[in-house]
Design a protein around this motif. Sequence first.
Motif, short mmCIF file in Angstrom:
data_model
loop_
_atom_site.label_atom_id
_atom_site.label_comp_id
_atom_site.label_asym_id
_atom_site.label_seq_id
_atom_site.Cartn_x
_atom_site.Cartn_y
_atom_site.Cartn_z
N ALA A 236 -36.80 9.01 30.37
CA ALA A 236 -37.65 9.33 29.22
C ALA A 236 -36.79 9.64 27.99
O ALA A 236 -37.12 9.22 26.86
CB ALA A 236 -38.56 10.51 29.55
N THR A 237 -35.70 10.37 28.21
CA THR A 237 -34.78 10.66 27.11
C THR A 237 -34.18 9.37 26.56
O THR A 237 -34.07 9.19 25.33
CB THR A 237 -33.65 11.59 27.59
N TYR A 370 -24.73 3.90 22.78
CA TYR A 370 -25.51 4.46 21.67
C TYR A 370 -25.06 5.89 21.34
O TYR A 370 -25.81 6.85 21.52
CB TYR A 370 -27.00 4.47 22.04
N PRO A 371 -23.84 6.05 20.86
CA PRO A 371 -23.35 7.41 20.57
C PRO A 371 -24.17 8.14 19.51
O PRO A 371 -24.30 9.36 19.55
CB PRO A 371 -21.91 7.18 20.11
N GLU A 372 -24.75 7.38 18.57
CA GLU A 372 -25.55 8.03 17.53
C GLU A 372 -26.81 8.67 18.11
O GLU A 372 -27.28 9.70 17.61
CB GLU A 372 -25.95 7.01 16.45
N ALA A 373 -27.34 8.08 19.16
CA ALA A 373 -28.58 8.59 19.75
C ALA A 373 -28.32 9.63 20.85
O ALA A 373 -29.09 10.59 20.98
CB ALA A 373 -29.39 7.43 20.32
N PHE A 374 -27.25 9.44 21.63
CA PHE A 374 -27.07 10.26 22.83
C PHE A 374 -25.79 11.09 22.84
O PHE A 374 -25.51 11.77 23.81
CB PHE A 374 -27.11 9.36 24.07
N GLY A 375 -25.05 11.06 21.75
CA GLY A 375 -23.82 11.83 21.67
C GLY A 375 -22.60 10.98 22.00
O GLY A 375 -22.67 10.03 22.77
N GLU A 376 -21.47 11.35 21.40
CA GLU A 376 -20.24 10.59 21.58
C GLU A 376 -19.74 10.66 23.02
O GLU A 376 -19.83 11.70 23.67
CB GLU A 376 -19.15 11.13 20.65
N TRP A 377 -19.24 9.53 23.51
CA TRP A 377 -18.55 9.50 24.79
C TRP A 377 -17.08 9.81 24.55
O TRP A 377 -16.44 9.17 23.72
CB TRP A 377 -18.71 8.13 25.44
#
Length: 408
Positions: A236-237, A370-377
Amino acid sequence: MRDETSQGRTRRAFAKYGGTVALGGLLAGCAGGGAETDSSGSNGSDAGDDGSDGSSTAASDADGGYTASISPTGEVTFESPPETVFTRLTHHAGMAFALGRSDGLTAMHAPDYYDGLWNQFVERLPGVSLDWSGLYSSWQPDKEKLYELDSDVHLADPAWITRQDAWSREDVDEIAERVAPWFGNSLSDRHQEPTGEWADGYQYYGLWEQFEIVAEAFRERERYEALAAVREDLLATIDDGLPPESERPTAIMVAAADIEEIYAYTLSNPGFLTSHTRPLGPRDAFGGSVESGTVVDFETILEADPDVILYLGGFEPGTDMAGRRAAFEDDPVGSQVTAVENDRVHPQGARYQGPILNLFQLEMTAKQLYPEAFGEWPRYEEGPYPEIPEEERLFDRQRVADVVNGNL
């Protein structure tokens, strides 16, 4: 052990396969001791993985036993939940681990390799341990060894086992009768075509759909539901954060023990091998022109020019991710690839993943794409799965650890 009675029957009684009495052992209690399709849903997840269609069933018998059913074996009757577990491929070993049966594993493919790889992720589950080192390596299992192991269940696909030159259908049935039943499905990996007598009615499952069925066989419904709820929240996230398809990066997945021979793998075809990439919907930089296992070179990769390169096996303790990146960066062709120029060559774990590894790989790949959406790896080079700040995690580690440890 084969001839404990004059009739040659073992301590295990017959099981029922497919609704008819057939060769297959009842489990150790005698001694006291829905098809997946290429989902068109918004997240591209495996069809039926939430179990909502009721395709996974386990029914109790009047004598205290219970049945569970999986393709291609059919219906199997268990007298008690299995404790010791033979596996061949790691998606099954990962299921046993998730259900608290890791210590009961008797065999798996490349146990020392996968012990090292899996522990890179298990490190982030508080209070959870895993030790697969030294198990029997079952890539080409020996029939006599299965007698010796005397496992309570063979969590492996008999349709795949009989692809081995040393195994016939009669051998499979003999082990089912005299040792313990088979209860696994592997051709769902990429929807491989079954051969011979297995071809009739073979059913494909998503990773979590099969996990639900296996959980029924182990009488671990509560564990399955708890982990499935974690996955549902994670998906869902991901659904909420995915950009429109036109704005998604192009990507490829590769693997190479030797950078001179690079293998490419697909990202979105049906089957549980893509259960951590398909829900994220990246655009295939190869445009569908490259099949899994195809050898490619730097020129082919530059022609595709992916925004992101996912490096399979990058978490294996013996893999030098810094060296893998340097091989691209130091090559006059490889250095021109967009993913290399932008430092977006990221590690992956394994395609034959159980449910726990799938959770980590969904989180990891979401951040890589998708670092902008879910945070940088974090830029990974070695060691265990990076310690993601709690507020940036996409699933609850403690909850997963509690479930694996049976603290429900």
